[in-house]
Design a protein around this motif. Structure first.
Motif, PDB file in Angstrom:
ATOM      1  N   GLY A   1       4.897  -0.936  10.016  1.00 57.34           N
ATOM      2  CA  GLY A   1       4.429  -1.321  11.336  1.00 57.34           C
ATOM      3  C   GLY A   1       4.169  -2.809  11.404  1.00 57.34           C
ATOM      4  O   GLY A   1       5.020  -3.627  11.060  1.00 57.34           O
ATOM      5  N   GLU A   2       2.974  -3.187  11.796  1.00 55.26           N
ATOM      6  CA  GLU A   2       2.601  -4.595  11.890  1.00 55.26           C
ATOM      7  C   GLU A   2       1.726  -5.036  10.722  1.00 55.26           C
ATOM      8  O   GLU A   2       1.109  -6.090  10.781  1.00 55.26           O
ATOM      9  CB  GLU A   2       1.893  -4.852  13.225  1.00 55.26           C
ATOM     10  CG  GLU A   2       2.776  -4.572  14.433  1.00 55.26           C
ATOM     11  CD  GLU A   2       2.168  -5.032  15.742  1.00 55.26           C
ATOM     12  OE1 GLU A   2       2.446  -6.171  16.155  1.00 55.26           O
ATOM     13  OE2 GLU A   2       1.415  -4.258  16.350  1.00 55.26           O
ATOM     14  N   HIS A   3       1.686  -4.216   9.685  1.00 54.68           N
ATOM     15  CA  HIS A   3       0.909  -4.547   8.487  1.00 54.68           C
ATOM     16  C   HIS A   3       1.832  -4.835   7.311  1.00 54.68           C
ATOM     17  O   HIS A   3       2.718  -4.047   6.999  1.00 54.68           O
ATOM     18  CB  HIS A   3      -0.023  -3.390   8.101  1.00 54.68           C
ATOM     19  CG  HIS A   3      -1.356  -3.455   8.770  1.00 54.68           C
ATOM     20  ND1 HIS A   3      -1.546  -3.047  10.071  1.00 54.68           N
ATOM     21  CD2 HIS A   3      -2.562  -3.880   8.339  1.00 54.68           C
ATOM     22  CE1 HIS A   3      -2.823  -3.207  10.402  1.00 54.68           C
ATOM     23  NE2 HIS A   3      -3.463  -3.715   9.372  1.00 54.68           N
ATOM     24  N   ARG A   4       1.609  -5.949   6.654  1.00 52.83           N
ATOM     25  CA  ARG A   4       2.245  -6.245   5.381  1.00 52.83           C
ATOM     26  C   ARG A   4       1.157  -6.128   4.320  1.00 52.83           C
ATOM     27  O   ARG A   4       0.206  -6.917   4.308  1.00 52.83           O
ATOM     28  CB  ARG A   4       2.871  -7.638   5.385  1.00 52.83           C
ATOM     29  CG  ARG A   4       3.613  -7.955   4.083  1.00 52.83           C
ATOM     30  CD  ARG A   4       4.605  -9.079   4.272  1.00 52.83           C
ATOM     31  NE  ARG A   4       3.965 -10.317   4.697  1.00 52.83           N
ATOM     32  CZ  ARG A   4       4.617 -11.327   5.272  1.00 52.83           C
ATOM     33  NH1 ARG A   4       5.906 -11.208   5.528  1.00 52.83           N
ATOM     34  NH2 ARG A   4       3.979 -12.435   5.608  1.00 52.83           N
ATOM     35  N   GLY A   5       1.292  -5.151   3.443  1.00 48.30           N
ATOM     36  CA  GLY A   5       0.209  -4.831   2.529  1.00 48.30           C
ATOM     37  C   GLY A   5       0.560  -5.073   1.081  1.00 48.30           C
ATOM     38  O   GLY A   5       1.730  -5.106   0.688  1.00 48.30           O
ATOM     39  N   HIS A   6      -0.469  -5.242   0.293  1.00 51.73           N
ATOM     40  CA  HIS A   6      -0.319  -5.424  -1.149  1.00 51.73           C
ATOM     41  C   HIS A   6      -1.366  -4.564  -1.833  1.00 51.73           C
ATOM     42  O   HIS A   6      -2.560  -4.884  -1.814  1.00 51.73           O
ATOM     43  CB  HIS A   6      -0.505  -6.894  -1.538  1.00 51.73           C
ATOM     44  CG  HIS A   6      -0.369  -7.145  -3.006  1.00 51.73           C
ATOM     45  ND1 HIS A   6       0.837  -7.058  -3.662  1.00 51.73           N
ATOM     46  CD2 HIS A   6      -1.285  -7.467  -3.949  1.00 51.73           C
ATOM     47  CE1 HIS A   6       0.651  -7.321  -4.948  1.00 51.73           C
ATOM     48  NE2 HIS A   6      -0.628  -7.571  -5.146  1.00 51.73           N
ATOM     49  N   GLN A   7      -0.905  -3.424  -2.374  1.00 54.01           N
ATOM     50  CA  GLN A   7      -1.819  -2.593  -3.137  1.00 54.01           C
ATOM     51  C   GLN A   7      -2.199  -3.328  -4.413  1.00 54.01           C
ATOM     52  O   GLN A   7      -1.373  -3.999  -5.030  1.00 54.01           O
ATOM     53  CB  GLN A   7      -1.136  -1.264  -3.462  1.00 54.01           C
ATOM     54  CG  GLN A   7      -2.063  -0.205  -4.011  1.00 54.01           C
ATOM     55  CD  GLN A   7      -1.314   1.071  -4.307  1.00 54.01           C
ATOM     56  OE1 GLN A   7      -0.641   1.181  -5.325  1.00 54.01           O
ATOM     57  NE2 GLN A   7      -1.411   2.044  -3.415  1.00 54.01           N
ATOM     58  N   ALA A   8      -3.428  -3.205  -4.818  1.00 45.92           N
ATOM     59  CA  ALA A   8      -3.940  -4.008  -5.924  1.00 45.92           C
ATOM     60  C   ALA A   8      -3.170  -3.761  -7.210  1.00 45.92           C
ATOM     61  O   ALA A   8      -2.843  -2.618  -7.545  1.00 45.92           O
ATOM     62  CB  ALA A   8      -5.414  -3.694  -6.145  1.00 45.92           C
ATOM     63  N   PRO A   9      -2.868  -4.819  -7.959  1.00 47.97           N
ATOM     64  CA  PRO A   9      -2.269  -4.644  -9.289  1.00 47.97           C
ATOM     65  C   PRO A   9      -3.291  -4.060 -10.255  1.00 47.97           C
ATOM     66  O   PRO A   9      -4.502  -4.116 -10.017  1.00 47.97           O
ATOM     67  CB  PRO A   9      -1.872  -6.072  -9.683  1.00 47.97           C
ATOM     68  CG  PRO A   9      -2.806  -6.945  -8.914  1.00 47.97           C
ATOM     69  CD  PRO A   9      -3.064  -6.236  -7.622  1.00 47.97           C
ATOM     70  N   ALA A  10      -2.786  -3.504 -11.349  1.00 53.22           N
ATOM     71  CA  ALA A  10      -3.679  -2.906 -12.351  1.00 53.22           C
ATOM     72  C   ALA A  10      -3.178  -3.257 -13.739  1.00 53.22           C
ATOM     73  O   ALA A  10      -1.973  -3.310 -13.985  1.00 53.22           O
ATOM     74  CB  ALA A  10      -3.738  -1.392 -12.183  1.00 53.22           C
ATOM     75  N   TRP A  11      -4.105  -3.524 -14.635  1.00 53.78           N
ATOM     76  CA  TRP A  11      -3.768  -3.703 -16.043  1.00 53.78           C
ATOM     77  C   TRP A  11      -4.986  -3.299 -16.867  1.00 53.78           C
ATOM     78  O   TRP A  11      -6.128  -3.570 -16.492  1.00 53.78           O
ATOM     79  CB  TRP A  11      -3.328  -5.138 -16.343  1.00 53.78           C
ATOM     80  CG  TRP A  11      -4.343  -6.220 -16.132  1.00 53.78           C
ATOM     81  CD1 TRP A  11      -5.149  -6.798 -17.060  1.00 53.78           C
ATOM     82  CD2 TRP A  11      -4.672  -6.874 -14.886  1.00 53.78           C
ATOM     83  NE1 TRP A  11      -5.942  -7.759 -16.496  1.00 53.78           N
ATOM     84  CE2 TRP A  11      -5.667  -7.833 -15.158  1.00 53.78           C
ATOM     85  CE3 TRP A  11      -4.204  -6.739 -13.564  1.00 53.78           C
ATOM     86  CZ2 TRP A  11      -6.217  -8.639 -14.169  1.00 53.78           C
ATOM     87  CZ3 TRP A  11      -4.745  -7.540 -12.578  1.00 53.78           C
ATOM     88  CH2 TRP A  11      -5.742  -8.485 -12.896  1.00 53.78           C
ATOM     89  N   TYR A  12      -4.725  -2.576 -17.945  1.00 55.38           N
ATOM     90  CA  TYR A  12      -5.837  -2.144 -18.785  1.00 55.38           C
ATOM     91  C   TYR A  12      -5.360  -1.907 -20.215  1.00 55.38           C
ATOM     92  O   TYR A  12      -4.180  -1.686 -20.495  1.00 55.38           O
ATOM     93  CB  TYR A  12      -6.513  -0.887 -18.224  1.00 55.38           C
ATOM     94  CG  TYR A  12      -5.631   0.326 -18.057  1.00 55.38           C
ATOM     95  CD1 TYR A  12      -5.310   1.137 -19.140  1.00 55.38           C
ATOM     96  CD2 TYR A  12      -5.148   0.687 -16.797  1.00 55.38           C
ATOM     97  CE1 TYR A  12      -4.529   2.254 -18.995  1.00 55.38           C
ATOM     98  CE2 TYR A  12      -4.356   1.803 -16.632  1.00 55.38           C
ATOM     99  CZ  TYR A  12      -4.054   2.593 -17.737  1.00 55.38           C
ATOM    100  OH  TYR A  12      -3.265   3.708 -17.581  1.00 55.38           O
ATOM    101  N   LEU A  13      -6.331  -1.971 -21.123  1.00 56.11           N
ATOM    102  CA  LEU A  13      -6.120  -1.717 -22.543  1.00 56.11           C
ATOM    103  C   LEU A  13      -6.998  -0.532 -22.947  1.00 56.11           C
ATOM    104  O   LEU A  13      -8.146  -0.420 -22.494  1.00 56.11           O
ATOM    105  CB  LEU A  13      -6.483  -2.944 -23.380  1.00 56.11           C
ATOM    106  CG  LEU A  13      -5.791  -4.261 -23.009  1.00 56.11           C
ATOM    107  CD1 LEU A  13      -6.386  -5.408 -23.818  1.00 56.11           C
ATOM    108  CD2 LEU A  13      -4.290  -4.159 -23.248  1.00 56.11           C
ATOM    109  N   THR A  14      -6.467   0.333 -23.809  1.00 53.73           N
ATOM    110  CA  THR A  14      -7.202   1.516 -24.232  1.00 53.73           C
ATOM    111  C   THR A  14      -7.159   1.650 -25.743  1.00 53.73           C
ATOM    112  O   THR A  14      -6.104   1.458 -26.357  1.00 53.73           O
ATOM    113  CB  THR A  14      -6.600   2.793 -23.606  1.00 53.73           C
ATOM    114  OG1 THR A  14      -6.573   2.663 -22.195  1.00 53.73           O
ATOM    115  CG2 THR A  14      -7.428   4.005 -23.983  1.00 53.73           C
TER     116      THR A  14
END
Length: 674
Positions: free
Chosen positions: A578-591
C-alpha cells in the motif's frame, strides 16, 4: 543486483563442488550422516540428527537448529515468524495445531521427524503459507515431568513453564502451567510527519518519545486427557488464559502522554477424534469452542484529550471433518470446515460505538496427491462461502481456491517443482467494522464495512539440488493481488483519514531467492546461507509505488560434545504494501548450551555489540502525508537471557504417534490504534 549475483555464484559453486550429477536417476531421499531429508511435492520431511535432538531443550530450540527457509525461530522470545508476506505460519504436533505451551513441553526423545510444508495444499485452509508439523511417538506407560524457565538477565522479561504427562495403557493425562511477564522501558520512538492541507500549506510535526513503559503479566493453564489405541485417538483439552494484571503501555512525548491498557480472559475447549479404517482409510473430526472477554482503555492526547474504553465479548465455534483414502497410486482427501462467530464490542468515551457482528464460514475441499512415474503431483479445489452481518451491512461471498503442484527429477540429485494457485484474501474482522479511532491530532483510523475479498494468483518455480552434505535451492516466485484491499488516506477539513478500500487497486511482487545448507563437518558443523532480491508494485488511482529490497540471513551450528554453539543473523524483512514501506527489525544472536543428565543450561546473547538496535522502521508515502518512523530499543541491545530446562521421565514405552491439538481463536475484532 550484486547480492543476487553473489548468491547465484554461491549456488552454482556449491553444485560444482558436489558429486557429479548422473542423468536419469530420481533420488527422493538424501542421507546426511544419520540425518535424512525426504523431498516431497509440498515440501520436505526432515529427520533430525542425534546431535540436534540431544542438544535441543524444547520445540523452539529444535526448530531453530533446522534453519527452515523463510522462517525465523526465536528460541528466547518463543516466537516463529514468516520472513515474507505470503501468509501465516502454522505449527502442528501430529497434524494438529500446537500452542506455545505444547512446544515447550515437547518430549524431544519421542520426535520421529518434522514435515516442513512450504507449499500447503487446500487441506490447510486459507491464508496459511507455511506448516511445520512435528511427528512424535505415543508413550503407553511412564511419566514425563519438567520445567522450562527462561529469564532475561538484562531486563525484566521471563517465560516460566512447568508441565507433567502421565501415561497408563491407553490413557494419558497432561497438565501445563505457564507464567509470562515483561517490563520494557527502553523504547526510543521518533516520527517525522509532513501533512499537506487542502489549501496547499504543509505542516510538519516531530513526535519524539522522551520516556515510556510496556509491561504485562499473564498466565495460562491447560489440562489434557487422551484415550488412544493402535487405530484411534480421542483427546480433549481445556485451556484458559488470563492477564493477571492489565497489559499496560505508557509513552511520554514533549507536550503530551499516551496511555493504553487491556485485560483479556479466554477459556477454550478442544475435542479431537481420529480413527483408521482398513489400514488405508481414516476419518478425523475436531471441534473447538472459544470465548474471549476483553476490557481495554486508550488515550491519545496530542492536540487535546482523546480517550475511550472498549468492552468486548467474542464467541466462536470451529469444526472440521476430514476423510482420507490412501489409494494406489494416489491419496484422496475430502473434508469440510464450518465456523460461526459472534462479536460484540462496545466503545465508550470519545470513540462511541456499538459494534455487533455475526460471521460464518463453510469450506469444502477435495485433494489428490500422488505420483505418475517420476512425476509427483498434488491438485485440489477448495470452495468456501462466507457471511458477514453488522448493522445495515449484510454480505455473502462465494470463494474458490484451485491449486496444482507438480515436481519432476531432472537428474539424480536435481529436482524441479512448479506450483500454481488462485485464492481469495479476506480482511481482518477489525478492518471491516464501522468504527473510527483517532490516532493523533491529525489522523483517524476508519474501518470499512464495504471491503470485499480480493483474488490472489501465484506462481512458484523451484530448482533443488541435494547431496549427502549439500542442499541448495533456487526459487522464483510471483504473486498478483487484483482489486486488493489496500490502505488509502483521504483529507477533510484539515484532518486525515486512513482506511482500506478495493477500488481498481493492484498489488503484486516477485522475488528470486537462493537457500543453501552445507554440512561442513558431518555431525559437527553446519552452515546455512540464504537471500534474495524482492520487487514490489502497488498501483491505485491515487498512487503508483514500487520498491526493490534484499532480504537474507545466515547461521552456523557447532556440536562439541556436551556443548552446542549457534550463531544466527538476518536483515529482517524489507517490503512495501500500500502506502507503507516497512522494514522488519533485523535479528542476530549467539547461543551456548551445556547439557547435563536431566538439565540443560543455555545462554542467549541477542543483538550483541549494539546498545539500541532497530525494532521497527516505516515510511508512509501518501500524496497527502509523508512520514518517517523509526523505533529502537535499549532493552533489546546486548540482551542476555538464561534458559534452564529440566526433564525427568521414567518407564516410557512408545507406540505409534501422539496427537495434540490447539486450534485457538484469538481475533477479537477490536479496532485499535497502532
Amino acid at each position: 543486483m550484486r547480492h543476487l549475483m553473489l548468491l547465484s555464484m554461491l549456488t552454482v559453486g556449491m553444485i560444482v563442488q558436489a558429486q557429479e550429477v548422473k542423468e536419469g536417476g530420481a533420488l527422493q531421499e538424501v542421507t546426511i550422516q544419520g540425518s535424512k531429508i525426504l523431498q516431497r511435492v509440498d515440501g520436505q520431511t526432515i529427520y533430525p540428527t542425534r546431535q540436534q535432538l540431544e542438544s535441543s531443550t524444547n520445540g523452539y530450540s529444535l526448530l531453530s537448529k533446522l534453519t527452515l527457509p523463510h522462517l525465523r525461530i526465536d528460541p528466547v522470545m518463543h516466537t516463529i515468524t514468516a520472513l515474507s508476506n505470503l501468509g501465516s505460519v502454522q505449527v502442528r504436533i501430529n497434524n494438529i495445531v500446537a500452542s506455545k505451551e505444547d512446544l515447550l513441553a515437547l518430549d524431544i526423545k519421542a520426535v520421529q521427524h518434522i514435515d516442513y510444508i512450504d507449499n500447503p495444499g487446500v487441506r490447510y485452509g486459507e491464508g496459511i503459507a507455511y506448516v511445520v508439523n512435528i511427528i512424535v511417538k505415543k508413550p503407553v506407560s511412564g511419566y514425563d515431568i519438567g520445567a522450562d524457565l527462561t529469564n532475561t538477565l538484562t531486563v525484566v522479561n521471563g517465560d516460566e513453564t512447568v508441565f507433567g504427562k502421565f501415561n497408563y495403557g491407553k490413557s494419558e493425562l497432561g497438565v501445563n502451567y505457564s507464567l509470562g511477564y515483561q517490563n520494557f522501558k527502553g523504547t526510543e520512538y521518533e516520527e517525522q510527519a509532513t501533512y499537506e492541507l487542502e489549501s496547499g500549506e504543509k505542516r510538519s510535526i516531530l513526535r519524539q518519545q522522551l520516556d515510556g513503559q510496556n509491561k504485562s503479566l499473564n498466565h495460562n493453564i491447560q489440562l489434557t486427557y487422551s484415550l488412544s489405541d493402535s487405530n484411534y485417538v480421542f483427546q480433549s483439552k481445556l485451556s484458559a488464559r488470563r492477564d493477571i494484571q492489565p497489559h499496560r503501555s505508557w509513552t511520554k512525548f514533549e507536550t503530551y502522554e499516551d496511555h493504553s491498557s487491556s485485560r483479556t480472559s479466554s477459556p477454550v475447549l478442544d475435542l479431537y477424534f481420529h480413527r483408521d479404517f482398513r489400514r488405508h482409510q481414516s476419518l478425523t473430526a475436531n471441534a473447538v469452542g472459544t470465548y474471549i472477554k476483553t476490557d481495554s482503555h486508550a488515550e491519545h492526547n496530542e492536540g487535546g484529550s482523546y480517550a475511550y474504553n472498549v468492552t468486548g465479548k467474542t464467541y466462536s465455534l470451529w469444526t472440521e471433518a476430514i476423510y482420507e483414502n490412501r489409494l494406489k497410486p494416489f491419496t484422496l482427501s475430502l473434508g469440510t470446515q464450518y465456523g460461526q462467530k459472534y462479536i460484540n464490542n462496545v466503545y465508550s468515551g470519545d470513540a462511541n460505538a456499538n459494534n455487533s457482528m455475526r460471521s460464518s464460514m463453510l469450506y469444502f475441499f477435495g485433494q489428490l496427491k500422488g505420483r505418475l512415474g517420476k512425476l509427483g503431483y498434488m491438485g485440489g479445489l477448495g470452495v468456501s462461502t462466507r457471511y458477514y452481518r453488522q448493522a445495515e451491512w449484510n454480505d455473502r461471498f462465494l470463494l474458490f481456491r484451485p491449486k496444482l503442484t507438480v515436481s519432476y527429477p531432472l537428474a539424480r540429485n536435481l529436482k524441479a517443482k512448479y506450483d500454481f494457485e488462485i485464492s481469495q484474501h479476506v480482511s481482518q474482522i477489525a478492518l471491516v467494522s464501522n468504527v473510527s479511532i483517532k490516532q493523533n491530532a491529525m489522523e483517524t483510523l476508519v474501518g470499512n464495512p464495504e471491503i470485499t475479498p480480493n483474488r490472489v494468483t501465484s506462481h512458484d518455480l523451484r530448482l533443488t539440488y541435494s547431496t549427502p552434505r549439500i542442499m541448495s535451492e533456487l526459487q522464483g516466485y510471483w504473486r498478483l493481488n487484483a482489486h486488493c484491499n489496500m490502505e488509502k488516506y483521504t483529507r477533510r477539513d484539515g484532518h486525515f483519514y486512513q482506511t482500506q478500500t478495493n477500488a481498481d487497486n493492484e498489488c503484486s511482487f516477485f522475488f528470486i531467492q537462493s537457500y543453501n545448507r552445507w554440512e561442513a563437518i558431518p555431525e559437527r558443523l553446519s552452515v546455512t546461507l540464504y537471500g534474495g532480491i524482492y520487487r514490489f508494485f502497488n498501483f491505485t488511482d491515487d498512487y503508483r509505488h514500487t520498491y526493490t529490497a534484499f532480504n537474507g540471513g545466515a547461521s552456523v551450528e557447532a556440536y562439541l560434545g556436551r556443548w552446542t554453539l549457534t550463531a544466527y543473523a538476518d536483515n529482517g524483512w524489507n517490503f512495501m504494501e500500500g502506502e507503507h514501506r516497512g522494514h522488519q527489525a533485523p535479528a542476530w544472536y549467539l547461543t551456548a548450551s551445556y547439557q547435563m543428565k536431566n538439565i540443560t543450561l543455555s545462554l542467549y546473547a541477542q543483538h550483541p555489540f549494539c546498545a539500541r538496535p532497530l525494532t521497527n522502521q516505516t515510511e508512509v508515502l501518501s500524496r497527502y502525508i509523508h512520514k518517517e518512523v523509526s523505533q529502537h530499543s535499549r532493552d533489546f541491545g546486548n540482551m542476555l537471557t538464561l534458559n534452564l530446562t529440566w526433564h525427568l521421565s521414567s518407564g516410557h514405552k512408545y507406540r505409534d504417534i501422539q496427537r495434540s491439538m490447539n486450534h485457538r481463536d484469538t481475533e477479537t475484532g477490536i479496532l485499535q490504534s497502532k
